[in-house]
Enzyme design. Structure first.
Site, PDB file in Angstrom:
ATOM      1  CE  LYS A 143      -3.361   2.714   2.541  1.00  0.00           C
ATOM      2  NZ  LYS A 143      -3.993   2.998   3.835  1.00  0.00           N
ATOM      3  CG  ASN A 197      -6.335   0.920  11.206  1.00  0.00           C
ATOM      4  OD1 ASN A 197      -5.152   1.135  11.022  1.00  0.00           O
ATOM      5  ND2 ASN A 197      -6.736   0.361  12.339  1.00  0.00           N
ATOM      6  CB  THR A 198      -9.274   5.018  12.845  1.00  0.00           C
ATOM      7  OG1 THR A 198      -7.978   5.268  12.312  1.00  0.00           O
ATOM      8  CG2 THR A 198      -9.427   5.778  14.153  1.00  0.00           C
ATOM      9  CB  ALA A 227      -8.600   7.549   4.404  1.00  0.00           C
ATOM     10  N   GLY A 228     -11.233   7.623   6.350  1.00  0.00           N
ATOM     11  CA  GLY A 228     -12.352   8.464   6.740  1.00  0.00           C
ATOM     12  C   GLY A 228     -13.648   7.743   7.034  1.00  0.00           C
TER      13      GLY A 228
END
Length: 260
Positions: free
Chosen positions: A101, A210-211, A188-189
């Site tokens: 990545k 992920n987060t 992302a996001g």
């Protein structure tokens, strides 16, 4: 049955890709991966011990079964193309897969990817035989340039990393999907399962999360929620979602009803 996702000739069973940062422990990360059903997992190279010395502070690879998951190193932390390429070469030299990545974001406040350096690094890595999945702004022109360079996917952001703001770049991602010759992964996001489902309903081929999972009160349960949302969103996209209308349409029409 839902269609298969194929990247660089490899069939990926799950359309939910997982990141491995921010978990409170490696054990918690391992359990969330299991619950997610993910097959492709990204790991920041700076968090991995590639020396074989079993560093207790960089032992994340000991918790990810390489027989079960396709481990994809990422170049998070690289400030430019030169650093990203060097990290990938070190990773390959240590025996990790040559799937990467590609992530270059020199701005520590917003972590937005550097388009110029990303394209430069992608061109080098593809020539060296790496399977490159680049993280990018939702830029349709850049997405095409990266496809021309030989990247295996493009991975446009929905909103800044870890922001949980969902898909703020919808219009641009729709163009990227329309023009794509390779799979499109929204990365992302994404802060909620509903946002992952939205990406899949748009026609994205996969999402990377992920987060939102790592910081949840129960990461394993949240991973299962994202798994279900991704599957539902893809199913709906493939079946075909009804177009919105301007007027009401009765679900039980009265035409011919109660006639003697």
């Amino acid at each position: 049955m839902p269609s298969s996702l194929v990247i660089a000739g490899r069939t990926i069973r799950s359309r939910l890709f997982m990141g491995t940062g921010k978990f409170s422990s490696n054990e918690q990360m391992r359990d969330a991966l299991d619950a997610s059903g993910a097959e492709l997992v990204t790991v920041a190279l700076r968090r991995a011990d590639l020396s074989g010395k079993h560093d207790p502070f960089a032992n994340i690879l000991e918790f990810i079964d390489p027989k079960r998951y396709l481990l994809m190193p990422n170049t998070s932390g690289a400030m430019n193309a030169e650093e990203a390429v060097r990290l990938c070469r070190i990773s390959a030299g240590a025996g990790l897969p040559k799937w990467v990545k590609l992530e270059i974001h020199p701005d520590p406040r917003y972590l937005l990817p550097d388009a110029v350096e990303t394209l430069k690094a992608a061109e080098i890595l593809v020539k060296e035989g790496f399977t490159v999945l680049p993280y990018i702004n939702a830029d349709p022109v850049l997405a095409l340039r990266l496809q021309d360079a030989g990247c295996a996917t493009v991975m446009p952001l929905g909103s800044p990393i870890g922001s949980h703001r969902g898909i703020e770049t919808r219009a641009q991602i729709e163009i990227i999907i329309e023009q794509a010759r390779v799979p499109v992964v929204v990365d992302a996001g994404l802060g909620a399962p509903s946002q992952a489902a939205e990406a899949m309903e748009m026609g994205a081929d996969a999402v990377l999360v992920n987060t939102a999972i790592a910081v949840a009160g129960d990461p394993s349960r949240m991973a299962r929620a994202f798994k279900s949302a991704v599957e539902a969103g893809r199913e709906a996209y493939e079946v075909g979602i009804a177009s919105p209308g301007k007027t009401a349409q009765a679900t039980s029409p009265l035409t011919g009803f109660l006639k003697s």
